[in-house]
Design a protein around this motif. Structure first.
Motif, PDB file in Angstrom:
ATOM      1  N   ASP A  26       0.784  -0.959  -0.423  1.00  0.00           N
ATOM      2  CA  ASP A  26       0.206  -0.347   0.020  1.00  0.00           C
ATOM      3  C   ASP A  26       0.884   1.372  -0.072  1.00  0.00           C
ATOM      4  N   GLU A  27       2.385   1.463  -0.003  1.00  0.00           N
ATOM      5  CA  GLU A  27       3.271   2.524   0.726  1.00  0.00           C
ATOM      6  C   GLU A  27       4.308   2.209  -0.205  1.00  0.00           C
ATOM      7  N   TYR A  28       4.434   1.416  -0.900  1.00  0.00           N
ATOM      8  CA  TYR A  28       5.654   0.456  -1.749  1.00  0.00           C
ATOM      9  C   TYR A  28       6.078   2.055  -2.783  1.00  0.00           C
ATOM     10  N   ARG A  29       4.575   2.346  -3.478  1.00  0.00           N
ATOM     11  CA  ARG A  29       5.047   3.197  -4.385  1.00  0.00           C
ATOM     12  C   ARG A  29       5.201   4.808  -4.159  1.00  0.00           C
ATOM     13  N   ARG A  30       4.737   5.178  -2.881  1.00  0.00           N
ATOM     14  CA  ARG A  30       4.667   6.592  -2.432  1.00  0.00           C
ATOM     15  C   ARG A  30       6.437   6.973  -1.714  1.00  0.00           C
ATOM     16  N   PHE A  31       6.660   5.724  -1.884  1.00  0.00           N
ATOM     17  CA  PHE A  31       8.101   6.001  -0.419  1.00  0.00           C
ATOM     18  C   PHE A  31       8.812   4.532  -0.896  1.00  0.00           C
ATOM     19  N   PRO A  32       9.001   4.632  -2.055  1.00  0.00           N
ATOM     20  CA  PRO A  32      10.283   4.220  -2.480  1.00  0.00           C
ATOM     21  C   PRO A  32      11.408   4.477  -2.045  1.00  0.00           C
ATOM     22  N   THR A  33      12.011   5.011  -1.325  1.00  0.00           N
ATOM     23  CA  THR A  33      13.020   5.282  -0.982  1.00  0.00           C
ATOM     24  C   THR A  33      13.321   4.177   0.210  1.00  0.00           C
ATOM     25  N   ALA A  34      11.933   4.443   1.129  1.00  0.00           N
ATOM     26  CA  ALA A  34      11.633   3.946   2.269  1.00  0.00           C
ATOM     27  C   ALA A  34      12.314   2.645   2.733  1.00  0.00           C
ATOM     28  N   THR A  35      12.281   2.383   4.320  1.00  0.00           N
ATOM     29  CA  THR A  35      12.603   0.884   4.901  1.00  0.00           C
ATOM     30  C   THR A  35      11.309  -0.108   5.076  1.00  0.00           C
ATOM     31  N   GLY A  36      10.502   0.962   5.519  1.00  0.00           N
ATOM     32  CA  GLY A  36       9.356   0.208   6.007  1.00  0.00           C
ATOM     33  C   GLY A  36       8.812   0.590   7.376  1.00  0.00           C
ATOM     34  N   ARG A  37       7.825  -0.248   8.196  1.00  0.00           N
ATOM     35  CA  ARG A  37       7.742   0.380   9.160  1.00  0.00           C
ATOM     36  C   ARG A  37       7.607  -0.965  10.212  1.00  0.00           C
ATOM     37  N   ALA A  38       7.764  -1.063  11.501  1.00  0.00           N
ATOM     38  CA  ALA A  38       7.906  -1.916  11.970  1.00  0.00           C
ATOM     39  C   ALA A  38       6.862  -3.203  12.051  1.00  0.00           C
ATOM     40  N   LEU A  39       7.806  -4.264  12.130  1.00  0.00           N
ATOM     41  CA  LEU A  39       6.579  -5.133  12.096  1.00  0.00           C
ATOM     42  C   LEU A  39       5.724  -5.804  13.127  1.00  0.00           C
ATOM     43  N   PRO A  40       4.749  -6.612  13.163  1.00  0.00           N
ATOM     44  CA  PRO A  40       3.904  -6.590  14.305  1.00  0.00           C
ATOM     45  C   PRO A  40       4.733  -7.210  15.460  1.00  0.00           C
TER      46      PRO A  40
ATOM     47  N   ASP B 168      22.489   0.304  11.896  1.00  0.00           N
ATOM     48  CA  ASP B 168      22.413   1.907  10.971  1.00  0.00           C
ATOM     49  C   ASP B 168      21.854   2.896  11.009  1.00  0.00           C
ATOM     50  N   LEU B 169      22.161   4.046  10.991  1.00  0.00           N
ATOM     51  CA  LEU B 169      21.912   5.255  10.674  1.00  0.00           C
ATOM     52  C   LEU B 169      20.181   5.665   9.595  1.00  0.00           C
ATOM     53  N   ALA B 170      19.161   6.311  10.304  1.00  0.00           N
ATOM     54  CA  ALA B 170      18.001   6.357   9.372  1.00  0.00           C
ATOM     55  C   ALA B 170      17.867   7.319  10.140  1.00  0.00           C
ATOM     56  N   THR B 171      16.222   7.888   8.941  1.00  0.00           N
ATOM     57  CA  THR B 171      15.352   8.451   9.947  1.00  0.00           C
ATOM     58  C   THR B 171      14.339   7.886   9.990  1.00  0.00           C
ATOM     59  N   ILE B 172      12.834   9.088  10.458  1.00  0.00           N
ATOM     60  CA  ILE B 172      11.658   7.799  11.370  1.00  0.00           C
ATOM     61  C   ILE B 172      10.793   8.969  10.606  1.00  0.00           C
ATOM     62  N   ASP B 173       9.358   8.985  10.304  1.00  0.00           N
ATOM     63  CA  ASP B 173       8.870  10.142   9.667  1.00  0.00           C
ATOM     64  C   ASP B 173       7.884  10.486  11.135  1.00  0.00           C
ATOM     65  N   GLU B 174       6.757  10.682  10.834  1.00  0.00           N
ATOM     66  CA  GLU B 174       5.773  11.355  11.301  1.00  0.00           C
ATOM     67  C   GLU B 174       3.902  10.038  11.563  1.00  0.00           C
ATOM     68  N   ARG B 175       4.939   9.264  10.399  1.00  0.00           N
ATOM     69  CA  ARG B 175       3.868   8.453  10.439  1.00  0.00           C
ATOM     70  C   ARG B 175       4.667   6.484  11.157  1.00  0.00           C
ATOM     71  N   GLY B 176       6.359   6.724  11.033  1.00  0.00           N
ATOM     72  CA  GLY B 176       6.819   5.827  11.840  1.00  0.00           C
ATOM     73  C   GLY B 176       7.513   4.939  10.926  1.00  0.00           C
ATOM     74  N   ILE B 177       7.664   5.653   9.725  1.00  0.00           N
ATOM     75  CA  ILE B 177       8.196   4.916   8.222  1.00  0.00           C
ATOM     76  C   ILE B 177       9.671   4.913   8.302  1.00  0.00           C
ATOM     77  N   ILE B 178      10.121   4.261   8.392  1.00  0.00           N
ATOM     78  CA  ILE B 178      11.710   4.489   8.979  1.00  0.00           C
ATOM     79  C   ILE B 178      12.457   4.345   7.503  1.00  0.00           C
ATOM     80  N   THR B 179      13.397   5.025   6.962  1.00  0.00           N
ATOM     81  CA  THR B 179      14.215   5.548   6.026  1.00  0.00           C
ATOM     82  C   THR B 179      15.793   4.891   6.620  1.00  0.00           C
ATOM     83  N   VAL B 180      16.507   3.575   5.743  1.00  0.00           N
ATOM     84  CA  VAL B 180      17.954   4.229   6.606  1.00  0.00           C
ATOM     85  C   VAL B 180      18.716   5.097   5.631  1.00  0.00           C
TER      86      VAL B 180
END
Length: 512
Positions: free
Chosen positions: A324-338, A391-403
């Motif tokens: 659902d978010e793959y195309r919108r955030f192609p450089t992101a690594t993702g959210r924490a698994l459940p 690993d160094l990364a950022t995290i946005d307000e939605r919890g999406i992490i980008t390495v």
């Protein structure tokens, strides 16, 4: 009653037992001409467990598995877990130097391997005092014959979920491989989170060319799929042609892959023809896929569901970027698994503000127990109740992490980890090399390519072929530099330390 409670604890082998109870007649593994139902896989792993027991292997012993992706690997994997021995799975491509260092460090007691590796292991036996049993497994038929006559009843080894399941070695920045100790509990917990996050079910038919000896292939492919009751398809190789065969002949609906192969898929005419109208998922790790390739993938295969996974040997799967978010955030690594605690923090362990750079940390039962024989490195990776991934990364307000980079000097090429120091040590052992710096440069196909800048000693000669040959002699092939530059000096800071970011900038666009 207490014994019953203890024996009921979830271990890796019990994941297979559960699937065999629920889906005994479902196909568990397809590898070449070999096809095993869950009942057959469970029975054969029980027989091999008895073989190992008769050979003197017991709970807690360290058993090395040196096999390519085959049905034999899967049977051995569960037999080792079933008896309570500790798996030390190794890359068959390792050189003798690499194999010996790990077998010695882990004090391996038994080796299960191909015949060619048996000869190599026997040649170093005198230098491995802990080693007592070497079993060659040339074919699946040979393994079946080895197990003939042994009962297929489960032997309940007295092991609990906190017992070590595996010691998986990952190259260290000091040039010495580190053995991450992983419990049965960590494997089971990580698998359950992965099954949910990557949508793996009993209907999954997963084509898994990723190495099963590696943490990613082991959890995402072998354990996750078989724990969910799905079918593990073991292809002949990692090519796009093999993926096409998995679609055409085995009904594959999941491809475990790396960005390199995705790049090739969208360029492959036969793949485009056969997969265009099929519902299938892709799970890849290692690095984001470039936006043009993402667009071609999703536009060309409208029913494709892509997942970007991220993790490490020490904490195998941590995040997922879902369809659902793959195309919108192609450089992101993702959210924490459940159910997995993943954060981005500063040096004091406090959460960073959105879009600020910090280090990825995690905590919970999925995390490794420490490094074998390496207390200082363990203390560096595990402290303040957290696993510090490096690993160094950022995290946005939605919890999406980008390495965005690595605290330590590692290169990921084609989904495989290469530590620069390990390659540098080999290069600098060459009599013509004065100094060498190894770094990664961006590569459309491989994600990153291993590159080397080398200062040659005065009045000495050295060619790129000499460099590659040296690396092939001492390292697995994927670690050799793909780009070599011979330079007069290396950029340094005021302390004399080589500035590798400057090397990346200088040479990323420069031909060799």
């Amino acid at each position: 009653m207490l014994k019953s409670l203890t024996s009921s604890r979830m271990t890796v082998s019990r994941l297979l037992d559960r699937s065999a109870e629920f889906w005994p007649d479902n196909v568990a593994v397809v590898a070449g001409e070999t096809e095993l139902t869950y009942a057959a896989l469970r029975a054969m792993s029980c027989r091999l467990e008895r073989v190992l027991q008769a050979s003197g292997i017991k709970a807690g012993d360290r058993v090395s598995l040196i096999l390519p992706n085959t049905a034999e690997f899967v049977v051995c994997f569960f037999a080792i877990a079933r008896i309570g021995a500790v798996l030390v799975s190794l890359n068959p491509a390792y050189t003798d130097d690499e194999l010996y260092a790990i077998l010695q460090d882990a004090e391996v007691r038994s080796v299960l391997c191909a015949p060619s590796h048996r000869e190599r292991i026997e040649a170093m036996r005198s230098r491995l005092p802990a080693l007592s049993v070497v079993i060659a497994i040339p074919t699946f038929q040979a393994l079946a014959e080895l197990c003939t006559g042994y009962p297929d009843e489960r032997f309940d080894a007295e092991i609990g979920e906190s017992a070590a399941h595996a010691i998986l070695f990952t190259s260290g920045t000091t040039g010495r491989a580190k053995g991450a100790i992983l419990s049965h509990r960590s494997r089971v917990v990580n698998s359950l989170a992965g099954q949910i996050g990557y949508e793996i079910t009993s209907q999954t038919r997963a084509n898994v060319p990723a190495p099963l000896f590696h943490s990613g292939g082991m959890i995402l492919g072998l354990i996750n799929v078989l724990a969910a009751g799905g079918t593990l398809l073991v292809p002949r190789d990692g090519s796009v042609d093999a993926a096409v065969d998995a679609f055409a002949h085995h009904g594959a609906n999941l491809l475990l892959t790396v960005p390199t192969l995705v790049f090739r898929m969208v360029e492959h005419a036969r793949f485009r023809q056969i997969a265009r109208d099929l519902p299938f998922a892709i799970i890849h790790g290692a690095a984001p896929i470039p936006q043009p390739v993402v667009d071609r993938l999703l536009d060309g295969f409208p029913q494709c569901r892509p997942f970007h996974g991220y993790g490490s040997t020490e904490a195998c799967q941590l995040t997922v970027l879902g369809p659902d978010e793959y195309r919108r955030f192609p450089t992101a690594t993702g959210r924490a698994l459940p159910g997995v605690d993943v954060r981005v923090v500063d040096e004091q362990g406090a959460n960073v503000a959105p879009e600020h750079v910090g280090e990825i940390v995690t905590a919970g039962p999925h995390v490794f127990d420490g490094y074998l024989n390496a207390p200082d490195q363990t203390a560096e990776a595990l402290h303040d109740g957290l696993h510090w991934t490096g690993d160094l990364a950022t995290i946005d307000e939605r919890g999406i992490i980008t390495v965005i980079g690595r605290r330590k000097d590692m290169i990921i090429t084609g989904g495989l980890n290469v530590y620069a120091r390990e390659v540098e040590d080999v290069l600098q052992s060459h009599p013509s090399v004065m100094e060498a710096a190894v770094f990664g440069v961006p590569d459309m196909e491989w994600g990153e390519a291993v590159a080397a800048a080398i200062i040659v000693k005065p009045d000495m000669n050295l060619s790129e072929d000499d460099v590659v040959r040296r690396c092939r002699e001492h390292l697995a092939s994927y670690k050799k530099p793909k780009h070599v530059w011979f330079v007069g000096e290396l950029p340094r800071n005021t302390l004399g330390k080589i500035q590798k970011p400057k090397l990346v900038k200088l040479y990323s666009e420069r031909p060799t």
